[in-house]
Design a protein around this motif. Sequence first.
Motif, PDB file in Angstrom:
ATOM      1  N   VAL A 165       0.847  -1.206   0.000  1.00  0.00           N
ATOM      2  CA  VAL A 165       0.000   0.000   0.000  1.00  0.00           C
ATOM      3  C   VAL A 165       0.877   1.248   0.000  1.00  0.00           C
ATOM      4  O   VAL A 165       0.636   2.205  -0.753  1.00  0.00           O
ATOM      5  CB  VAL A 165      -0.927  -0.003   1.231  1.00  0.00           C
ATOM      6  CG1 VAL A 165      -1.665   1.338   1.357  1.00  0.00           C
ATOM      7  CG2 VAL A 165      -1.930  -1.148   1.159  1.00  0.00           C
ATOM      8  N   TRP A 166       1.902   1.234   0.840  1.00  0.00           N
ATOM      9  CA  TRP A 166       2.813   2.365   0.953  1.00  0.00           C
ATOM     10  C   TRP A 166       3.554   2.608  -0.366  1.00  0.00           C
ATOM     11  O   TRP A 166       3.726   3.745  -0.791  1.00  0.00           O
ATOM     12  CB  TRP A 166       3.782   2.116   2.105  1.00  0.00           C
ATOM     13  CG  TRP A 166       4.903   3.089   2.255  1.00  0.00           C
ATOM     14  CD1 TRP A 166       6.232   2.804   2.379  1.00  0.00           C
ATOM     15  CD2 TRP A 166       4.829   4.520   2.324  1.00  0.00           C
ATOM     16  NE1 TRP A 166       6.973   3.943   2.522  1.00  0.00           N
ATOM     17  CE2 TRP A 166       6.131   5.005   2.491  1.00  0.00           C
ATOM     18  CE3 TRP A 166       3.763   5.413   2.265  1.00  0.00           C
ATOM     19  CZ2 TRP A 166       6.407   6.364   2.589  1.00  0.00           C
ATOM     20  CZ3 TRP A 166       4.051   6.776   2.355  1.00  0.00           C
ATOM     21  CH2 TRP A 166       5.356   7.233   2.521  1.00  0.00           C
ATOM     22  N   SER A 167       3.980   1.538  -1.048  1.00  0.00           N
ATOM     23  CA  SER A 167       4.674   1.681  -2.339  1.00  0.00           C
ATOM     24  C   SER A 167       3.759   2.303  -3.378  1.00  0.00           C
ATOM     25  O   SER A 167       4.194   3.118  -4.200  1.00  0.00           O
ATOM     26  CB  SER A 167       5.165   0.310  -2.824  1.00  0.00           C
ATOM     27  OG  SER A 167       6.153  -0.203  -1.957  1.00  0.00           O
ATOM     28  N   THR A 168       2.475   1.945  -3.336  1.00  0.00           N
ATOM     29  CA  THR A 168       1.511   2.529  -4.268  1.00  0.00           C
ATOM     30  C   THR A 168       1.372   4.028  -4.026  1.00  0.00           C
ATOM     31  O   THR A 168       1.325   4.824  -4.968  1.00  0.00           O
ATOM     32  CB  THR A 168       0.135   1.851  -4.107  1.00  0.00           C
ATOM     33  OG1 THR A 168       0.267   0.456  -4.356  1.00  0.00           O
ATOM     34  CG2 THR A 168      -0.882   2.445  -5.071  1.00  0.00           C
ATOM     35  N   ILE A 169       1.305   4.418  -2.754  1.00  0.00           N
ATOM     36  CA  ILE A 169       1.211   5.844  -2.412  1.00  0.00           C
ATOM     37  C   ILE A 169       2.447   6.592  -2.892  1.00  0.00           C
ATOM     38  O   ILE A 169       2.350   7.677  -3.475  1.00  0.00           O
ATOM     39  CB  ILE A 169       1.041   6.014  -0.892  1.00  0.00           C
ATOM     40  CG1 ILE A 169      -0.312   5.445  -0.430  1.00  0.00           C
ATOM     41  CG2 ILE A 169       1.150   7.491  -0.490  1.00  0.00           C
ATOM     42  CD1 ILE A 169      -0.492   5.424   1.073  1.00  0.00           C
ATOM     43  N   CYS A 170       3.622   6.006  -2.672  1.00  0.00           N
ATOM     44  CA  CYS A 170       4.878   6.685  -3.029  1.00  0.00           C
ATOM     45  C   CYS A 170       5.053   6.826  -4.528  1.00  0.00           C
ATOM     46  O   CYS A 170       5.599   7.819  -5.014  1.00  0.00           O
ATOM     47  CB  CYS A 170       6.073   5.917  -2.452  1.00  0.00           C
ATOM     48  SG  CYS A 170       6.199   6.005  -0.657  1.00  0.00           S
ATOM     49  N   SER A 171       4.597   5.831  -5.286  1.00  0.00           N
ATOM     50  CA  SER A 171       4.814   5.851  -6.731  1.00  0.00           C
ATOM     51  C   SER A 171       3.830   6.740  -7.468  1.00  0.00           C
ATOM     52  O   SER A 171       4.040   7.084  -8.633  1.00  0.00           O
ATOM     53  CB  SER A 171       4.737   4.424  -7.292  1.00  0.00           C
ATOM     54  OG  SER A 171       3.458   3.874  -7.053  1.00  0.00           O
TER      55      SER A 171
END
Length: 587
Positions: free
Chosen positions: A76-82
Motif C-alpha cells: 500500500v505504501w509503495s503505491t502511495i509513493c509511486s
Amino acid sequence: MVLLQLKHFNGVSHCPSVNPWIQRRERRAQKIMCLQAQSVAPSRTQRIMESISVSGEVGGAGGTYSYEALKKLDRVWSTICSAQTIVQEPQQVVSSIPGLFSQSDLANKAVDTFDVIVCGGTLGIFIATALSFKGLRVAIVERNILKGREQEWNISRKELLELVESGILVEDDIVQVIAAKFNPNRCGFEGKGEIWVEDILNLGVSPVKLIEIVKKRFLSLGGVIFERRSASNICIYEDAAVIQLVEDNVLSSRLIIDAMGNFSPVVKQIRRGRKPDGVCLVVGSCARGFKDNLTSDVICSSSSVKKVGDSEVQLFWEAFPSGSGPTDRTTYMFTYIDPQLGSPKLEELLEDYWDLMPEYQGVSLDNLEILRVVYGIFPTYRDSPLPAAFNRVIQFGDASGIQSPVSFGGFGSLTRHLGRLSTGIYEAISGDFVDSYSLSLLNPYMPNLSASWLFQRAMSAKQQSNISPDFINELLYVNFQSMQRLGDPVLRPFLQDVIKFGPLAKTLGLVMLSKPQILPSIFKQVGIPVLVDWSGHFFMLGYYTFLSTFADPLIRSLLSALPSRMKYEWKRHLEAWKYGAGMDYKL
C-alpha cells in the motif's frame, strides 16, 4: 583459484588464456545465483516476526503484527509513493439520492432503524457510547470482532478522566484499564542533552480492557453492534442515510459517523484518492528483558540524518514500560517523510531498528524476547480537519484528521474532543441540522492544528540538502530548552499536542534571541512558501485567542435568545475559537 591449482598440479607454470565469452557467462551465472540466494534468504525482520504468535491481531492502525500484514502494508505504501498526485481512483461508497427513502426501493428487505450508525468500532465505540448515554439509539458496524489490540495506548491521567466526564467510564473503571504507571518522562536529544517532565504520557492503558468495559456499557445503554460486517454502499436520502451491508443487512439512520480511520473508503472518496501531504512511518516492538524499566521517553531524536534504503531520514524514538511484565518495554522508531519514489519501506526501517534499538536502550538484542512487532503508516493532509462532504455523514477520530500531524496521537485527540463532539452531534440530530454545512461546523478549521504543520516539515529530512545533517536534532534541542526555561505553562501544552498562541510566540521569540544563527537553516529546511503559509495560521491562532477570550463571553450571554439553528451554529463557532486556540487546555 581452482583452475590455477589444477594447472600447477599438472606441472604447468602459467595460466593459459580463457575464452572471454565463457568468463562473462560464468560471471552472469554467479550473479544470478547470488540474487536467487538473496531472494530466498529471509530478512531478519521476517525471521523475528514469523517466530512470534500473532493471535492478538485485531486489524486497524497498530492492531496487526504478522509479517504478511507488514508486506501488505508496504505494498500500500509503495503505491502511495509511486503515485504522482492521485493514488488511485477511489471506489464510490457514498451516493446522494434525491427524494425520500422508501423501503420499497430495497425489494421489501427488513430495515433496522437507528438515530446514529457508527462505522468502525475501535475508536467509534467511544462516540457511540457517549451518544447512547445522551439517549440516542446507536448502532456500530465493525468489519472485525470489536475488541482492543494488545499494544497499550499511552496517555496521561488528566486526559483519561475526560472519558469519565463524557459518561463513558466511571472512576473505578480507570483503575482497571491502567496497565502501567511510570515517571519521570524524558525528552532526549542525542549528543545535546535531555529534559525530564512528570505525568506526560505516563500511563499505559490496556485497549483490550478499556474497549471491553466500554463495549459492555454501550450494550447496557441499548446499543447494537454488527460485528464482522462491512458496508458495501451508503445511500443518502433527504430524510435518511441507508447502509447496505455486504451480508445483506440494511440499516437506516439519521446520521452516519465514519470512524474507519486513516484509510477510510469514505475519506478516500472525499479526497478523491489524493496523495497525502506528509506521512509518519512508525516501527517498533514490545520486548521482555529490559532491566532499567521505570521511566519513559516521550521523544528522543537521533543526532543526525541517516540513510535508510535510498532516502535520507531523521529518526526519532519513544519508549514506554509495558504492563505485561516488569521487564517488558515498548520502543518505537519513527520518521516524517514526503511520500515519493525511493522512500523507505517499513521493512527497511525495521531492519535498521534491530541494529539501532539495542544501542538506544543499552541492551543486547540477544538478551531480549520479542513479544510483538508493531508498525504503521499515518498519512496527514494540510486541509485538516476534514469538513463534511455529504449530508448526514461526518468523520470522527483519525478519519477526520483532527489528530496532531506531529504526534498522530489519535487516542489523546479523541479524549480531548469527545465531549465537544458528542454534545455537538447530539444537538445536530435533535435539531435536524444534518446537512453538510451544519456538520462541517463540528470539524472546523483549527489554526493551532494547521500551525503544527510547520513542526512536521521542520522535522522531515530534505533529500540532497546542503543543510547540516545534525540540524533537526539541534533545532529540537534549542526549542525544548527555550520551552523549559519558560516553564510548565509553555512546555506541558506542547507535549500534550496543544499549540497556544502565547506560549508559541514566547518560544519563537526566545529561540530567535538565544540562537539567531539557526534562523537561515530554518528557512532552508522548511522553505519560504511553507513559512508564508504558516504565518497566516499563526496570525489566525492569535485572532482565535482574542475571540475566545473577549468575544466568547459576550456572545454566550446572548445565545438563549437566538433561534435554534442560529444558536447551534454560534455554539459551534465558540467551540472552534476555544479549541482552535488551545484555550480548552488547563494545567
